[in-house]
Motif scaffolding. Sequence first.
Motif, PDB file in Angstrom:
ATOM      1  N   ARG A  89       0.831  -1.195   0.000  1.00 41.19           N
ATOM      2  CA  ARG A  89       0.000   0.000   0.000  1.00 41.19           C
ATOM      3  C   ARG A  89       0.875   1.258   0.000  1.00 41.19           C
ATOM      4  O   ARG A  89       1.963   1.282   0.573  1.00 41.19           O
ATOM      5  CB  ARG A  89      -0.913   0.007   1.224  1.00 41.19           C
ATOM      6  CG  ARG A  89      -1.857  -1.193   1.293  1.00 41.19           C
ATOM      7  CD  ARG A  89      -2.670  -1.178   2.561  1.00 41.19           C
ATOM      8  NE  ARG A  89      -3.707  -0.154   2.515  1.00 41.19           N
ATOM      9  CZ  ARG A  89      -4.928  -0.338   2.014  1.00 41.19           C
ATOM     10  NH1 ARG A  89      -5.256  -1.518   1.514  1.00 41.19           N
ATOM     11  NH2 ARG A  89      -5.811   0.632   2.025  1.00 41.19           N
ATOM     12  N   LEU A  90       0.375   2.286  -0.651  1.00 38.96           N
ATOM     13  CA  LEU A  90       1.064   3.574  -0.673  1.00 38.96           C
ATOM     14  C   LEU A  90       0.862   4.252   0.675  1.00 38.96           C
ATOM     15  O   LEU A  90      -0.265   4.481   1.111  1.00 38.96           O
ATOM     16  CB  LEU A  90       0.498   4.447  -1.796  1.00 38.96           C
ATOM     17  CG  LEU A  90       1.129   5.834  -1.959  1.00 38.96           C
ATOM     18  CD1 LEU A  90       2.537   5.703  -2.529  1.00 38.96           C
ATOM     19  CD2 LEU A  90       0.285   6.703  -2.888  1.00 38.96           C
ATOM     20  N   ARG A  91       1.956   4.598   1.351  1.00 39.23           N
ATOM     21  CA  ARG A  91       1.891   5.232   2.660  1.00 39.23           C
ATOM     22  C   ARG A  91       2.013   6.741   2.502  1.00 39.23           C
ATOM     23  O   ARG A  91       3.065   7.250   2.096  1.00 39.23           O
ATOM     24  CB  ARG A  91       2.990   4.687   3.578  1.00 39.23           C
ATOM     25  CG  ARG A  91       2.889   3.177   3.815  1.00 39.23           C
ATOM     26  CD  ARG A  91       3.879   2.717   4.876  1.00 39.23           C
ATOM     27  NE  ARG A  91       5.259   2.933   4.460  1.00 39.23           N
ATOM     28  CZ  ARG A  91       5.966   2.080   3.724  1.00 39.23           C
ATOM     29  NH1 ARG A  91       5.409   0.945   3.292  1.00 39.23           N
ATOM     30  NH2 ARG A  91       7.222   2.341   3.406  1.00 39.23           N
ATOM     31  N   ILE A  92       0.927   7.436   2.800  1.00 33.52           N
ATOM     32  CA  ILE A  92       0.863   8.895   2.656  1.00 33.52           C
ATOM     33  C   ILE A  92       0.761   9.527   4.032  1.00 33.52           C
ATOM     34  O   ILE A  92      -0.064   9.130   4.850  1.00 33.52           O
ATOM     35  CB  ILE A  92      -0.345   9.326   1.802  1.00 33.52           C
ATOM     36  CG1 ILE A  92      -0.254   8.723   0.398  1.00 33.52           C
ATOM     37  CG2 ILE A  92      -0.431  10.848   1.715  1.00 33.52           C
ATOM     38  CD1 ILE A  92      -1.464   9.051  -0.480  1.00 33.52           C
ATOM     39  N   GLY A  93       1.563  10.540   4.271  1.00 32.16           N
ATOM     40  CA  GLY A  93       1.482  11.312   5.500  1.00 32.16           C
ATOM     41  C   GLY A  93       0.978  12.714   5.194  1.00 32.16           C
ATOM     42  O   GLY A  93       1.195  13.240   4.106  1.00 32.16           O
ATOM     43  N   ALA A  94       0.289  13.312   6.143  1.00 31.14           N
ATOM     44  CA  ALA A  94      -0.219  14.663   5.950  1.00 31.14           C
ATOM     45  C   ALA A  94      -0.486  15.319   7.297  1.00 31.14           C
ATOM     46  O   ALA A  94      -0.679  14.635   8.308  1.00 31.14           O
ATOM     47  CB  ALA A  94      -1.498  14.660   5.103  1.00 31.14           C
TER      48      ALA A  94
END
Length: 284
Positions: A89-94
């Motif tokens: 899975r693509l791990r996105i932080g924000a």
Amino acid sequence: MDPRRVLTFRAVAHERSFSAAARALSLTQPAVSQQVAALEKEVGARLLDRENAMALTAAGEVLLAHADAIAERFALASRQLGELTAPGRLRIGAFPSALAALVPQAATRIGQVTLEEGSTPELAERVRRGELHLAVGFQDAAQPRREHDGVERLDLVRESFVAALPPDHPLAAREEISLSALADEPWVAPSGDNLIARACRAAGFEPRLVMISRDPLANRALVTQGMAVTIMPRLLAREFTGVALRPLTDPPQRDLYVLLPPGGRHPLAEDAYRALREVASELS
């Protein structure tokens, strides 16, 4: 310099012991000692003070900084190479307000993502270490452009802030208001030294903070109940109900951007950046 010797020296420098470094590296103590001695011969300087509990010499301190960077890049390379065959899975932080508005809409266009919250500096560091594949950060547009070491910054959008007032506030009837008109109001903001606080000071007053919070829902509740006012970015304001939103005559602005590793990117990273740009363009 032989990179294997550099990494062996790194282990000794951190452990301050040949025997402890040998155990950590699954080597014999003589082998570790010989590698460090050979490295010192290569660089032409002593790296460790063997008479002073393995303290680093000036040359050792310089080389250790590079050795740490080498070890970090090797670890990142190993992680990225593994993800070429099994991307996952693509791990996105924000940061919080991006997770409340921008990021979820973009994520639905990508699929197979994991979202994590953090401050912009924290997220940049996690992208650099390979813990996140991509992150969304922001900065005050009034401040000098901020770059982050070891990652690439790609701009998304510049957005203005609007005033968020209780529904029955006297100023809610105006089409637009100045920031200075809120000088005597109680405020909620993420901190006493963030974009909101700086904008208030630029408008000539110190905000009287009755609550410090990074939680958009908590901030909305406080404003809805008439306990405080605040200003919020336009993208986030779209998600707010129960408050009076008014344009500012002198709105502060912030720049939103994506942070990506310089190489070895997840197969969906570029798609995610494009999706974020599309959503930001649609909402702004």
